[in-house]
Design a protein around this motif. Structure first.
Motif, PDB file in Angstrom:
ATOM      1  N   SER A   1      44.776 -10.553  45.994  1.00 23.95           N
ATOM      2  CA  SER A   1      44.530 -11.292  44.802  1.00 23.95           C
ATOM      3  C   SER A   1      43.991 -10.633  43.630  1.00 23.95           C
ATOM      4  CB  SER A   1      43.552 -12.512  45.229  1.00 23.95           C
ATOM      5  OG  SER A   1      42.550 -11.918  45.627  1.00 23.95           O
ATOM      6  N   ARG A   2      43.115  -9.676  43.847  1.00 23.87           N
ATOM      7  CA  ARG A   2      42.383  -8.875  42.649  1.00 23.87           C
ATOM      8  C   ARG A   2      43.729  -8.008  42.137  1.00 23.87           C
ATOM      9  NH1 ARG A   2      39.581 -12.488  43.533  1.00 23.87           N
ATOM     10  NH2 ARG A   2      37.095 -12.265  43.680  1.00 23.87           N
ATOM     11  N   LEU A   3      44.367  -7.396  43.307  1.00 17.04           N
ATOM     12  CA  LEU A   3      45.433  -6.452  42.647  1.00 17.04           C
ATOM     13  C   LEU A   3      46.564  -7.127  41.652  1.00 17.04           C
ATOM     14  CD1 LEU A   3      46.847  -3.834  42.693  1.00 17.04           C
ATOM     15  CD2 LEU A   3      47.976  -4.186  44.888  1.00 17.04           C
ATOM     16  N   ARG A   4      46.913  -8.476  42.310  1.00 23.15           N
ATOM     17  CA  ARG A   4      47.845  -9.303  41.293  1.00 23.15           C
ATOM     18  C   ARG A   4      47.336  -9.710  40.175  1.00 23.15           C
ATOM     19  NH1 ARG A   4      49.106 -11.540  46.709  1.00 23.15           N
ATOM     20  NH2 ARG A   4      47.450 -13.126  46.414  1.00 23.15           N
ATOM     21  N   LEU A   5      45.860  -9.875  40.053  1.00 23.02           N
ATOM     22  CA  LEU A   5      45.275 -10.518  38.732  1.00 23.02           C
ATOM     23  C   LEU A   5      45.309  -9.147  37.766  1.00 23.02           C
ATOM     24  CD1 LEU A   5      43.902 -12.537  37.248  1.00 23.02           C
ATOM     25  CD2 LEU A   5      41.874 -11.951  38.342  1.00 23.02           C
ATOM     26  N   LYS A   6      45.073  -8.019  38.368  1.00 15.22           N
ATOM     27  CA  LYS A   6      44.946  -6.723  37.641  1.00 15.22           C
ATOM     28  C   LYS A   6      46.548  -6.375  37.034  1.00 15.22           C
ATOM     29  CE  LYS A   6      43.422  -2.079  37.716  1.00 15.22           C
ATOM     30  NZ  LYS A   6      42.663  -0.896  38.573  1.00 15.22           N
ATOM     31  N   LEU A   7      47.527  -6.784  37.766  1.00 12.88           N
ATOM     32  CA  LEU A   7      48.941  -6.351  37.180  1.00 12.88           C
ATOM     33  C   LEU A   7      49.380  -7.268  36.258  1.00 12.88           C
ATOM     34  CD1 LEU A   7      50.421  -5.061  40.719  1.00 12.88           C
ATOM     35  CD2 LEU A   7      49.423  -3.727  38.822  1.00 12.88           C
ATOM     36  N   ASN A   8      48.982  -8.598  36.689  1.00 10.78           N
ATOM     37  CA  ASN A   8      49.444  -9.779  35.691  1.00 10.78           C
ATOM     38  C   ASN A   8      48.195 -10.703  35.422  1.00 10.78           C
ATOM     39  OD1 ASN A   8      50.715 -11.629  34.133  1.00 10.78           O
ATOM     40  ND2 ASN A   8      51.916 -12.285  36.095  1.00 10.78           N
ATOM     41  N   PRO A   9      47.248 -10.211  34.393  1.00 12.26           N
ATOM     42  CA  PRO A   9      46.039 -11.112  33.917  1.00 12.26           C
ATOM     43  C   PRO A   9      46.464 -12.531  33.693  1.00 12.26           C
ATOM     44  CG  PRO A   9      46.734  -9.141  32.287  1.00 12.26           C
ATOM     45  CD  PRO A   9      47.654  -9.112  33.670  1.00 12.26           C
ATOM     46  N   ASN A  10      47.534 -12.770  33.066  1.00 10.85           N
ATOM     47  CA  ASN A  10      47.941 -14.086  32.315  1.00 10.85           C
ATOM     48  C   ASN A  10      48.377 -15.052  33.581  1.00 10.85           C
ATOM     49  OD1 ASN A  10      47.081 -13.296  29.741  1.00 10.85           O
ATOM     50  ND2 ASN A  10      49.215 -12.387  29.376  1.00 10.85           N
ATOM     51  N   LYS A  11      48.574 -14.442  34.925  1.00 13.03           N
ATOM     52  CA  LYS A  11      49.096 -15.264  35.824  1.00 13.03           C
ATOM     53  C   LYS A  11      48.098 -16.435  36.088  1.00 13.03           C
ATOM     54  CE  LYS A  11      51.815 -14.941  40.001  1.00 13.03           C
ATOM     55  NZ  LYS A  11      52.229 -14.095  41.146  1.00 13.03           N
ATOM     56  N   HIS A  12      47.024 -16.124  36.084  1.00  9.64           N
ATOM     57  CA  HIS A  12      45.791 -16.950  36.795  1.00  9.64           C
ATOM     58  C   HIS A  12      45.808 -18.300  35.782  1.00  9.64           C
ATOM     59  CE1 HIS A  12      43.501 -15.029  33.869  1.00  9.64           C
ATOM     60  NE2 HIS A  12      42.545 -15.785  33.925  1.00  9.64           N
ATOM     61  N   LYS A  13      46.261 -18.161  34.636  1.00 13.67           N
ATOM     62  CA  LYS A  13      46.103 -19.440  33.858  1.00 13.67           C
ATOM     63  C   LYS A  13      47.078 -20.370  34.049  1.00 13.67           C
ATOM     64  CE  LYS A  13      44.244 -16.493  29.915  1.00 13.67           C
ATOM     65  NZ  LYS A  13      44.263 -15.822  28.685  1.00 13.67           N
ATOM     66  N   LYS A  14      46.758 -21.280  34.651  1.00 12.27           N
ATOM     67  CA  LYS A  14      47.750 -22.576  34.996  1.00 12.27           C
ATOM     68  C   LYS A  14      48.030 -23.330  33.952  1.00 12.27           C
ATOM     69  CE  LYS A  14      45.813 -22.853  39.879  1.00 12.27           C
ATOM     70  NZ  LYS A  14      45.439 -23.482  40.716  1.00 12.27           N
ATOM     71  N   GLN A  15      49.336 -23.453  33.806  1.00 13.35           N
ATOM     72  CA  GLN A  15      49.815 -24.287  32.618  1.00 13.35           C
ATOM     73  C   GLN A  15      49.996 -25.639  33.075  1.00 13.35           C
ATOM     74  OE1 GLN A  15      53.755 -22.845  31.548  1.00 13.35           O
ATOM     75  NE2 GLN A  15      52.871 -21.155  30.698  1.00 13.35           N
ATOM     76  N   LYS A  16      49.270 -26.674  32.352  1.00  9.33           N
ATOM     77  CA  LYS A  16      49.223 -27.899  32.691  1.00  9.33           C
ATOM     78  C   LYS A  16      50.564 -28.584  32.519  1.00  9.33           C
ATOM     79  CE  LYS A  16      44.040 -28.467  31.924  1.00  9.33           C
ATOM     80  NZ  LYS A  16      43.139 -29.308  31.396  1.00  9.33           N
ATOM     81  N   LYS A  17      51.118 -29.432  33.525  1.00  6.04           N
ATOM     82  CA  LYS A  17      52.264 -30.279  33.369  1.00  6.04           C
ATOM     83  C   LYS A  17      52.081 -31.463  32.657  1.00  6.04           C
ATOM     84  CE  LYS A  17      54.323 -28.185  37.218  1.00  6.04           C
ATOM     85  NZ  LYS A  17      54.926 -28.505  38.680  1.00  6.04           N
ATOM     86  N   PRO A  18      52.779 -31.807  31.662  1.00  2.00           N
ATOM     87  CA  PRO A  18      52.757 -32.942  31.002  1.00  2.00           C
ATOM     88  C   PRO A  18      52.860 -34.369  31.922  1.00  2.00           C
ATOM     89  CG  PRO A  18      54.841 -32.159  30.669  1.00  2.00           C
ATOM     90  CD  PRO A  18      53.913 -31.108  31.221  1.00  2.00           C
ATOM     91  N   LYS A  19      51.646 -35.274  31.653  1.00  2.00           N
ATOM     92  CA  LYS A  19      51.876 -36.405  32.592  1.00  2.00           C
ATOM     93  C   LYS A  19      52.874 -37.313  32.249  1.00  2.00           C
ATOM     94  CE  LYS A  19      47.007 -36.191  33.868  1.00  2.00           C
ATOM     95  NZ  LYS A  19      45.692 -37.026  33.700  1.00  2.00           N
ATOM     96  N   VAL A  20      53.573 -37.875  33.305  1.00  2.00           N
ATOM     97  CA  VAL A  20      54.753 -39.027  33.016  1.00  2.00           C
ATOM     98  C   VAL A  20      54.113 -40.312  33.286  1.00  2.00           C
ATOM     99  CG1 VAL A  20      57.145 -39.437  33.670  1.00  2.00           C
ATOM    100  CG2 VAL A  20      56.348 -37.215  33.353  1.00  2.00           C
ATOM    101  N   ALA A  21      54.307 -41.000  32.381  1.00  3.81           N
ATOM    102  CA  ALA A  21      53.683 -42.502  32.805  1.00  3.81           C
ATOM    103  C   ALA A  21      54.351 -43.020  33.899  1.00  3.81           C
ATOM    104  CB  ALA A  21      54.033 -43.362  31.495  1.00  3.81           C
ATOM    105  N   GLY A  22      53.796 -43.747  34.776  1.00  3.05           N
ATOM    106  CA  GLY A  22      54.369 -44.331  36.099  1.00  3.05           C
ATOM    107  C   GLY A  22      54.701 -43.443  37.061  1.00  3.05           C
TER     108      GLY A  22
END
Length: 208
Positions: A105-126
């Motif tokens: 996990s540390r190696l993956r984070l070092k190779l791709n530091p922006n990967k740990h930033k989770k993109q929030k999915k837009p909420k759909v009503a209902g």
């Protein structure tokens, strides 16, 4: 009676006998398994291993502090935690799943530091598909819920069987206890609290 004894004798002669090499190999595997079991029991408990871990932790934190852009900048608690966990995983030498998971996990984070930033999915009503019904959650036995929780707490062990999970958790807890002891000693030395310092000096100054 005579015919049965003859048939048994023939069956015994037909069974393949272990050669001397196979016996020695089997005995070697048994001795190796005993040594591994003995090592598993004593791992993370020796003063030498704790001292070695403490020295490496001090060196890593010192290098990280010197690598900051500002000379007066201090290593954040998050950086200390990450460094301590990484060194703990390295100390395990890849013998456990949790240590390999931390290293990867540390190696993956070092190779791709922006990967740990989770993109929030837009909420759909209902849209309630992501939420599990309360009735379904209550159907899960209490023991299974605790096992799942334990699997989430031990790195890389979410999908392990219960016996393997217990082995990983036991080793991980012992490693964390050693980590706490080492960091407590370092904290005591830095603050000058003599009662926290053990008989050896993890900084390698030779004090007894």
């Amino acid at each position: 009676m005579a015919s049965s004894s003859i048939s048994n004798a023939e069956a015994n002669t037909n069974q393949p006998r272990e050669t001397k090499f196979e016996k020695l190999t089997k005995r070697g595997r048994e001795n190796q398994a005993k040594e591994v079991t003995k090592m598993e029991k004593t791992r993370w408990t020796s003063d030498a291993e704790q001292q070695n871990y403490s020295v490496k932790l001090v060196e890593a934190l010192s290098q990280r502090s010197h690598g900051n852009s500002s000379p007066a900048a201090e290593v954040s608690h998050v950086a200390v935690r990450e460094t301590a966990d990484r060194l703990l995983a390295v100390a395990a030498k890849g013998r456990t799943r949790w240590s390999r998971s931390i290293v990867m996990s540390r190696l993956r984070l070092k190779l791709n530091p922006n990967k740990h930033k989770k993109q929030k999915k837009p909420k759909v009503a209902g849209d309630m598909r992501s939420k599990k019904p309360v009735a379904v959650a209550k159907k899960i036995p209490a023991v299974e819920r605790k096992v799942r929780l334990l699997g989430r707490l031990v790195p890389g062990c979410r999908k392990l069987s219960f016996p393997n999970l217990l082995g990983e958790a036991t080793d991980y807890i012992a490693a964390l206890e050693m980590q706490v002891r080492a960091m407590t000693v370092l904290s005591g030395l830095l603050t000058g609290t003599e009662s926290l310092a053990p008989q050896f000096d993890p900084l390698g100054s030779g004090r007894s």
